[in-house]
Scaffold this motif. Structure first.
Motif, mmCIF file in Angstrom:
data_model
loop_
_atom_site.group_PDB
_atom_site.id
_atom_site.type_symbol
_atom_site.label_atom_id
_atom_site.label_comp_id
_atom_site.label_asym_id
_atom_site.label_seq_id
_atom_site.Cartn_x
_atom_site.Cartn_y
_atom_site.Cartn_z
ATOM 1 N N SER A 277 0.807 -1.224 0.000
ATOM 2 C CA SER A 277 0.000 0.000 0.000
ATOM 3 C C SER A 277 0.840 1.272 0.000
ATOM 4 N N GLY A 278 2.140 1.142 0.255
ATOM 5 C CA GLY A 278 2.974 2.340 0.363
ATOM 6 C C GLY A 278 2.959 3.206 -0.876
ATOM 7 N N GLY A 279 2.837 2.607 -2.062
ATOM 8 C CA GLY A 279 2.860 3.371 -3.300
ATOM 9 C C GLY A 279 1.658 4.249 -3.522
ATOM 10 N N PHE A 280 0.588 4.032 -2.770
ATOM 11 C CA PHE A 280 -0.603 4.857 -2.951
ATOM 12 C C PHE A 280 -0.346 6.313 -2.549
ATOM 13 N N THR A 281 0.584 6.531 -1.615
ATOM 14 C CA THR A 281 0.888 7.910 -1.221
ATOM 15 C C THR A 281 1.399 8.704 -2.413
ATOM 16 N N GLN A 282 2.300 8.114 -3.181
ATOM 17 C CA GLN A 282 2.794 8.786 -4.382
ATOM 18 C C GLN A 282 1.713 8.831 -5.458
#
Length: 541
Positions: A277-282
Motif C-alpha cells: 500500500s505504500g505506493g498509494f501515497t505517491q
C-alpha cells in the motif's frame, strides 16, 4: 487495528449420474448419442449440474436438442453454453449458435445452476429419440439445420465474452472471494482448485491479490505466478497442459479458462494490500498518471479478457498501516475518481477499506462517502480487529459482528463500521460484509471465555497466531459464541473464527441491513467441499 492477513483449498469429488444412452435418428447419423448429467456440486439450497453430449455415431451431429423434466423442488436458475427454455418443470436445451457440430467420437458440455438439492432429470430425450428406460419420445420432430461448411470451436473464442448470468440463490447479492497469487507456492493452491472445490459455482467475483503500487504506479506483483508458470494437464483448469511457446501461462491463463467454464464469474485485479500500500501515497500526488499505469497493465493485450476491473486495497489513506500516509481526506476519493475516468463506466472499480468504526478512527480519516459514486462497491474488512499482535491479550474474537461487554476497543466490530459508513452517506447496497476464512489465536491462556490473558501467539501452520478454518474445525472445534462469532479453547490455546453457523447469522444481518452481499479472505481457508462459501451463498439466498 487491522493486520491484513493475505494468505491460500483443495478439491472435492464429482459425482456422475448417467441419464441415458440414446439411439439417434437417421438424420443425425447411425449409432448412439450419450447424454450424461453430472452433479458437480450440491450445497442443499442449490446445485451445479454439468451435461455432456457425446456423439457415438459414425457421422457428425450438426445440431442437438435435449428435452427433460426436473422433479418437484428443483428448477434451473442459470445456464451456460446452451440456450434453455422452459414451461413449468419441462426444459428444452438447444445448441448455442457459436457451437459447432459434434464430430464422431467427440463431446460437448454445457451446464446449469439449479435451485434446491440436486435431483436427476426425468423423461429425457435427445433429438426426438427416447433417452432410454422405456420413456416414450415426444411426437414433435426435432428441428433440422443445414450443416455449417466449417466446424467452429466448441467453446467461444476468447474475444467473445460469455453470457453473464449470476449464480443462483443469492438474491442478486454478491459473493466475492480473494485468490492469493502466492498460494501457488507453499500451499500448492491453484486456480483449478476454485473449480474442483465447487467454489467457482458459488462465487460472483474473484479478487486476484495483489498487484504492486511501488513508485505510485500499478505494477506486476509476481510475474512467475501471474503469467509465466507452466501448468501440467493435471493442474490445469481444463486438463490441457501449457506449452513452452504459448503467449500467456500462469494464473492469468488459468483464470481465463475458469471464466470459460463459469460464464457468470467476474475477475477483478486487486492492488495494494498490507505490504504494497505504500505506493498509494505517491499515486495520490498524480492520480491521473496512476490511473493510466493501472489501465495499461490491467488492459494489457495478453490478458485484457481476463480482468473485468480493478480493486484498490489501500491500507490506509490518511492513516497508518505498515507505513503511515498523510495525503489528506480527499486523496482516496481523487484516486478512485481518476480510475473511474480512465477505466470507463463499464469496468468494475471496487475498494477494500478499513472497518475501524471507532470515534475518530480510520473511517473518519478519509472521505469514503465522497468516492462511492465512482465505486461499484466498498468492502470494509470486518475481521482482524483483535489478535496475538497484542501478545498478552486480552483474548477476543477477531471478527465480532457486534459489540459485547468487555470488548477491548469500542467501535471495533462489524456493525459499528457498517453503521458509521451508512451514516456518512454510503448506500447499504454498496457495502459488502467481510468474512475471514481463518482464525486468530493466543497461547498461554487459562480462561475459556473471552477476556483472558495470554503469553503469545498460538502455533499456526504458516504463521503464528493464524490458522485456516479447515484446520481449526478439527483441531480446536468451537465451544462457544460471542458477538456473532465462535471461539474455542484447546489446552492452553484460544482461537476465534467463523463457522458455517456464525456465517449464517452474519448473512442474516447483511440481508436485514440491505447490504450488497459479502466478501471473504481467502479461498484456501475453506474445507475441500466449501463449507464456508456454501454458508455465505445459502445465507444470502
Amino acid at each position: 487495528m487491522k493486520r491484513s492477513l493475505r494468505r491460500a483449498l483443495w478439491a472435492g469429488a464429482v459425482v456422475a449420474v448417467t441419464v441415458a444412452a440414446v439411439p439417434v435418428t437417421t438424420a443425425f447419423g447411425a449409432g448412439t448419442v450419450t447424454t450424461t448429467f453430472t452433479k458437480a456440486q450440491d450445497w442443499g439450497t442449490g446445485h451445479e449440474t454439468r451435461v455432456t453430449v457425446t456423439n457415438g455415431s459414425s457421422a457428425a451431429i450438426s445440431t442437438w436438442r435435449i428435452e427433460f423434466d426436473l422433479p418437484s423442488g428443483t428448477t434451473i436458475s442459470s445456464a451456460w453454453d446452451a440456450d434453455i427454455t422452459s414451461s413449468g418443470n419441462h426444459y428444452v436445451a438447444v445448441k448455442k449458435s457459436w457451437a459447432g457440430g459434434i464430430a464422431p467420437g467427440a463431446s460437448f458440455s454445457w451446464g446449469y445452476n439449479g435451485t434446491g438439492a440436486y435431483k436427476a432429470p426425468l423423461n429425457c430425450t435427445i433429438n426426438g429419440a427416447a433417452c432410454g428406460g422405456g420413456t416414450t419420445p415426444p411426437t414433435t420432430t426435432p428441428p433440422t439445420t443445414t450443416p455449417p461448411t466449417t466446424t467452429p470451436p466448441t467453446t467461444p473464442p476468447p474475444t467473445t465474452p460469455p453470457p453473464t448470468t449470476p449464480p443462483p440463490d443469492t438474491g442478486g447479492k454478491k459473493v466475492v472471494g480473494y485468490f492469493a497469487e502466492w498460494g501457488v507456492y507453499g500451499r500448492n493452491y491453484h486456480v483449478k482448485n476454485i473449480q474442483t472445490s465447487g467454489s467457482a459455482a458459488k462465487l460472483t467475483h474473484i479478487l486476484y491479490a495483489f498487484g504492486n503500487t511501488t513508485g505510485g504506479r500499478c505494477s506486476i506483483g509476481d510475474s512467475y505466478a501471474d503469467y509465466e508458470k507452466a501448468y501440467t494437464a493435471a493442474d490445469s483448469v481444463d486438463g490441457v497442459a501449457d506449452t513452452w511457446d504459448q503467449p500467456l501461462r500462469g494464473s492469468f491463463n488459468q483464470l481465463r479458462k475458469l471464466k470459460l467454464l463459469n460464464p457468470h464469474l467476474k475477475v477483478i485485479w486487486s492492488f495494494g494490500g498490507w505490504t504494497w500500500s505504500g505506493g498509494f501515497t505517491q499515486a495520490a500526488q498524480n492520480p491521473a498518471a496512476f490511473a493510466e499505469s493501472c489501465y495499461n497493465l490491467v488492459e494489457d493485450p495478453r490478458w485484457a479478457d481476463v480482468f473485468d476491473g480493478i480493486d484498490v486495497d489501500w491500507e490506509y489513506p490518511n492513516a497508518c498501516g505498515l507505513t503511515c500516509d498523510s495525503s489528506g481526506p480527499n486523496a482516496f476519493k481523487n484516486v478512485i475518481s481518476a480510475l473511474r475516468s480512465r477505466f470507463g463506466s463499464s469496468a468494475l472499480v471496487t475498494a477494500a477499506i478499513t472497518a475501524d468504526g471507532s470515534n475518530g478512527g480510520k473511517i473518519d480519516a478519509t472521505d469514503y462517502a465522497g468516492a462511492i459514486g465512482n465505486l461499484n462497491w466498498l468492502m470494509p474488512m470486518t475481521y482482524d480487529y483483535f489478535g496475538a499482535f497484542a501478545a498478552q491479550g486480552p483474548t477476543a474474537p477477531h471478527s465480532p459482528l457486534t459489540s459485547y461487554t468487555g470488548i477491548p476497543q469500542q467501535g471495533f466490530n462489524s456493525d459499528a463500521a457498517i453503521q458509521k459508513l451508512k451514516s456518512k452517506g454510503v448506500p447499504a447496497n454498496k457495502l459488502l460484509l467481510g468474512i475471514g476464512f481463518y482464525g486468530r489465536g493466543w497461547t498461554g491462556v487459562t480462561q475459556a471465555t473471552p477476556g483472558g490473558s495470554a503469553t503469545g501467539a498460538a502455533p499456526g501452520t504458516y504463521e503464528a497466531g493464524i490458522e485456516d478454518y479447515k484446520v481449526l474445525k478439527n483441531t480446536c472445534p468451537a465451544t462457544g459464541t460471542i458477538a456473532g462469532t465462535a471461539y474455542a479453547k484447546c489446552g492452553s490455546n484460544w482461537w476465534s473464527y467463523d463457522t458455517p453457523s456464525t456465517i449464517n447469522g452474519k448473512m442474516t444481518y447483511a440481508k436485514n441491513q440491505g447490504l450488497g452481499g459479502a466478501f471473504f479472505w481467502e479461498l484456501s481457508g475453506d474445507t475441500t467441499n466449501g463449507e464456508l462459501i456454501g454458508a455465505i451463498k445459502g445465507g444470502l439466498g
